[in-house]
Design an enzyme around this catalytic site. Sequence first.
Site, PDB file in Angstrom:
ATOM      1  N   ILE A 113      64.286 -32.840 -14.367  1.00 12.83           N
ATOM      2  CA  ILE A 113      64.656 -33.384 -15.674  1.00 12.83           C
ATOM      3  C   ILE A 113      65.354 -32.341 -16.567  1.00 12.83           C
ATOM      4  O   ILE A 113      66.102 -32.713 -17.474  1.00 12.83           O
ATOM      5  CB  ILE A 113      63.391 -33.999 -16.350  1.00 12.83           C
ATOM      6  N   ASN A 156      58.714 -21.527  -6.611  1.00 12.99           N
ATOM      7  CA  ASN A 156      57.888 -20.687  -7.475  1.00 12.99           C
ATOM      8  C   ASN A 156      56.430 -20.933  -7.111  1.00 12.99           C
ATOM      9  O   ASN A 156      55.996 -22.087  -7.064  1.00 12.99           O
ATOM     10  CB  ASN A 156      58.137 -21.038  -8.942  1.00 12.99           C
ATOM     11  N   HIS A 186      56.210 -27.499  -4.841  1.00 10.31           N
ATOM     12  CA  HIS A 186      57.524 -28.158  -4.781  1.00 10.31           C
ATOM     13  C   HIS A 186      58.600 -27.130  -4.487  1.00 10.31           C
ATOM     14  O   HIS A 186      58.472 -25.964  -4.829  1.00 10.31           O
ATOM     15  CB  HIS A 186      57.841 -28.876  -6.096  1.00 10.31           C
ATOM     16  N   HIS A 209      62.654 -26.275  -5.093  1.00  7.89           N
ATOM     17  CA  HIS A 209      63.856 -26.575  -5.873  1.00  7.89           C
ATOM     18  C   HIS A 209      65.064 -26.463  -4.941  1.00  7.89           C
ATOM     19  O   HIS A 209      65.190 -25.475  -4.215  1.00  7.89           O
ATOM     20  CB  HIS A 209      64.070 -25.541  -6.988  1.00  7.89           C
TER      21      HIS A 209
END
Length: 135
Positions: free
Chosen positions: A31, A85, A98, A100
């Site tokens: 987002i 991360n 997750h 990226h």
Amino acid sequence: MENCIFCKIVDGKIPAAKVYEDEKVISFLDIMPANKGHCLIVPKKHSETLAEISDEDLAAIIKAAKKVAKALSLSLGAAFNIVMNNGKEAGQVVNHSHIHVIPRFHKDRLRIKWSHLKYENDELKEYADKIRKFI
Ligand code: 5GP
Ligand code: ZN
């Protein structure tokens, strides 16, 4: 997991701009992107970091990252960075593991680079010895 924003996206309780989904994985647009088209690859089962994700889910998210990266390359003509991360000090804000996938463009202003340190004396060997003991 209650109060986990990505679990809520997986459960359809909050909306997301989905680009890929399979049995184990969901991928949607970040987002607040580093570049437009920045995607997140999220295992459906909650785990906090790479250190605790199951091997099955890890295989599923890295395969999905490859699919999404190829789609970014074809749709936007982008190169891409893969970033994960893990932990607060590493910049992890959402504690649901997750990956990226960040599209990169000629002369974009994003910098994913660091300055380099040097090892003193025997430090290089000492660090390798220390780490090897835990593998
Ligand atoms: P982290 O810093 O934990 O590796 O990255 C978390 C990422 O999740 C951030 O880049 C942030 O913009 C994104 N993010 C946080 N909340 C939401 C949300 O509700 N929806 C979407 N699509 N992305 C989010
Ligand atoms: Zn979660």
